[in-house]
Write an enzyme that holds these catalytic residues in place. Structure first.
Site, mmCIF file in Angstrom:
data_model
loop_
_atom_site.group_PDB
_atom_site.id
_atom_site.type_symbol
_atom_site.label_atom_id
_atom_site.label_comp_id
_atom_site.label_asym_id
_atom_site.label_seq_id
_atom_site.Cartn_x
_atom_site.Cartn_y
_atom_site.Cartn_z
ATOM 1 N N GLU A 1 47.190 37.389 49.798
ATOM 2 C CA GLU A 1 47.323 35.856 50.139
ATOM 3 C C GLU A 1 48.169 35.114 49.295
ATOM 4 O OE1 GLU A 1 43.942 37.718 52.430
ATOM 5 O OE2 GLU A 1 44.749 37.742 50.445
ATOM 6 N N LYS B 1 35.815 29.365 63.234
ATOM 7 C CA LYS B 1 36.161 30.117 64.062
ATOM 8 C C LYS B 1 35.575 29.838 65.396
ATOM 9 C CE LYS B 1 35.771 35.092 65.076
ATOM 10 N NZ LYS B 1 35.213 36.518 64.592
ATOM 11 N N MET C 1 56.814 35.431 25.996
ATOM 12 C CA MET C 1 56.392 34.145 25.124
ATOM 13 C C MET C 1 55.179 34.004 24.482
ATOM 14 S SD MET C 1 57.699 31.016 25.289
ATOM 15 C CE MET C 1 58.995 30.532 26.521
ATOM 16 N N PHE D 1 28.728 35.785 55.776
ATOM 17 C CA PHE D 1 29.608 36.627 55.369
ATOM 18 C C PHE D 1 30.995 36.176 55.214
ATOM 19 C CE2 PHE D 1 32.771 39.994 56.639
ATOM 20 C CZ PHE D 1 32.746 40.763 55.307
ATOM 21 N N GLN D 2 31.710 35.978 54.265
ATOM 22 C CA GLN D 2 32.810 35.610 53.983
ATOM 23 C C GLN D 2 33.183 34.168 54.204
ATOM 24 O OE1 GLN D 2 35.807 37.826 56.198
ATOM 25 N NE2 GLN D 2 36.189 39.285 54.440
#
Length: 580
Positions: free
Chosen positions: A55, A167, A479, A117-118
């Site tokens: 993602e 959802k 760096m 969940f999630q």
């Protein structure tokens, strides 16, 4: 889909219909449980969905698409870990004012707040790093939220907007109603600058003797390079362009002094420090440019033009504030300066010209016949088509790109400025190539940055996105290692990546469906760049093995005055000799 108003749709269908009506042609994302209903109508949509491997890659790809095209980038993720993987690109887009709409699935509305969940409170997590965010629990609210999200992301000071959709709102149905008008009473960005401020600015400009145009990324966002060029031709005022504004004014112009700041050119830093007037356009006066703030531009009056009033006076007191779109501001300034004589700045221009020629960025030859990273980057720019787009990672190679690539055309330079996000390069280059399929797109990355998001090369190989990636491999986190060399007595704690042996970058590239090349000397470098430019049916990855002791110069150490600029270790310009 081409649905009509009033037709009963699921929330998922309403979402895709709304995106199509907003003109979205591509989205980057990964499906998952909570967002899965949206992927069913997306299957039949005109929107090209590019299935990324992470993602974070979706978010950075949407940024690259937006920064190179000027359009709003779109990324999609599911709830919980899918959404939280978007936090870094959302933060990056917020820092660099990139127009982005992030769409995330959320657990069913009745389960929100139950640690389902999630589940993750992505709206709460990202609240400090978004322009606005929506949590949608009703089907009926989807069309308006999408239209508002795109409007907010693209107008005023651009930035990321989150649309989090439960959802059950994607599954339930309702008549589709497309709003004819937007009513956002708390959101009224000022676009037109005030004419009184414009007139005052024109008068102050005419009276100055050592004026400088301090040009920031807002000029790129406003697509105002043509208006900037007109203003410079009328006033003959020297220009400096920040990291985010490289290419908005051509490096080859005699009045362009280069990039200011911690790793800026001596001429650009000196111009700001000794100016009697700064004309700041779409810039933030951030610490990497100003150095120690109370010693920055101590003799200068300041005109600051920005679309975001919160930036004006935030870090540095301003004499003439101008709130408005930078392009509109320049259009009006170009008219207003005609009523006044141009600044009498011949001596100032000559002096800066001397500094510019005397202290051009340079590099030392590499030991043992190894490649110099600066030379590699310069040759890529010299051999590539003039309209090529360059995307960089973050670190030493980013600064070398800022100095040694041919920054001649606007909106062909893409990097992570405010956040400095390692891993930005590969997915952002992918997004830029999707937006500009007929243009050569080079991603110039470090070996450390590359290993964070290189899996998106698989996405490129599978989706016919033939980007070119140059890995500047110095076997170190360059760096950080430079700072350890200069400020930590050479104690190289955990900066040696040992990448000369692992991974084998060409073989890794081939395993991901790309052409893998390696160059260790100048002959191989020339051949590899030419071969990469000739291959346009697959992504190409070229590993350039360079020596690890190359440093970025000039440099202003953190926390000190810009007057302390060094052109090399223990070498500084003589300010009294060089500047009026």
């Amino acid at each position: 889909m081409a649905q009509t108003d009033g037709q009963v749709m699921t929330g998922a269908q309403a979402l895709v219909e709304s995106l199509e009506r907003m003109g979205v042609d591509v989205a980057f994302g990964i499906p998952g449980g909570a967002i899965l209903p949206a992927y069913d109508p997306l299957f039949d949509s005109t929107i090209r969905h590019i299935l990324v491997r992470h993602e974070q890659g979706a978010g950075h790809a949407a940024e690259g698409y937006a920064m190179s095209s000027g359009r709003v980038g779109v990324c999609i993720a599911t709830s919980g870990p899918g959404a939280t993987n978007l936090v870094t690109p959302i933060a990056n887009a917020y820092m660099d004012s990139t127009p982005l709409v992030a769409i995330t699935g959320q657990v069913n509305s009745h389960a929100i707040g139950t640690d389902a969940f999630q589940e993750a409170d992505i709206r709460g997590i990202t609240m400090p790093i978004t322009k606005h965010s929506f949590l949608i629990k009703r089907v009926e609210d989807i069309p308006l939220a999408i239209q508002e999200a795109f409007h907010i992301a693209a107008t005023g000071r651009p930035g990321p907007v989150l649309v989090d959709i439960a959802k059950d709102a994607l599954v339930k149905t309702a008549p589709f109603v497309w709003p004819e008008e937007l009513d956002l009473p708390g959101y009224k960005p000022t676009v037109k600058p005030h004419s009184r401020q414009i007139r005052a600015a024109a008068k102050l400009i005419s009276e100055s003797k050592r004026p400088v145009l301090y040009v920031g990324g807002g000029v790129a966002l406003a697509r105002a390079s043509a208006e900037l060029a007109e203003f410079v031709e009328k006033t003959r005022i020297p220009v400096v362009t920040t990291l985010m504004a490289r290419g908005q004014f051509p490096d080859s112009h005699d009045l362009h002094m280069g990039m200011p700041g911690m790793h800026g050119t001596v001429a650009a830093v000196g111009a700001l420090q000794k100016a009697d007037l700064l004309i700041a356009l779409g810039t933030r006066f951030d610490d990497r440019v100003t150095g120690k703030l109370d010693s920055f531009a101590p003799h200068a009056k300041i005109i600051h033009a920005d679309v975001d009033p919160a930036e004006i006076g935030k870090n540095k007191a301003v004499d003439i504030p101008i709130v408005g779109d930078v392009r509109e501001t320049l259009i009006q300034l170009n008219q207003a300066v005609e009523a006044h004589p141009a600044p009498e700045a011949d001596a100032w221009r000559r002096q800066l010209g001397i500094m510019k020629s005397r202290y051009q960025p340079r590099w030392d030859e590499a030991p043992d016949g190894r490649l110099s990273p600066q030379e590699v980057i310069q040759r890529i720019g010299q051999l590539s088509p003039s309209d090529s787009i360059y995307v960089s990672g973050v670190g030493q190679h980013q600064m070398w790109c800022a100095h040694f690539l041919p920054h001649e055309k606007p909106n062909t330079w893409i990097n992570s400025g405010g956040a400095g996000t390692m891993g930005f390069c590969v997915p952002a280059a992918m997004g830029a190539k999707v937006a500009n399929p007929d243009t050569t797109v080079w991603g110039i990355d470090g070996d450390g940055c590359f290993q964070m998001t290189n899996q998106e090369l698989v996405t490129c190989a599978l989706n016919n996105i033939p980007i070119k990636i140059a890995i500047i491999n110095n076997n170190a986190l360059g760096m950080v290692r430079q700072w350890q060399s200069l400020f930590y007595e050479g104690r190289y704690s955990n900066t040696d990546l040992m990448t000369e042996s692992l991974p084998n970058f060409p073989k890794l590239a081939e395993a991901m469906g790309c052409v893998g090349l390696r160059a260790t000397n100048e002959v191989e470098m020339e051949a590899a760049i030419q071969q990469a430019l000739e291959i346009n049916d697959r992504p190409v990855v070229v590993e350039f093995v360079v020596h690890k002791d190359a440093m970025v110069w000039p440099m202003v150490p953190a926390g000190v005055s810009n007057d302390e600029i060094r052109v090399a270790r223990d070498m500084a310009p003589d300010w009294e000799e060089e500047v009026l």
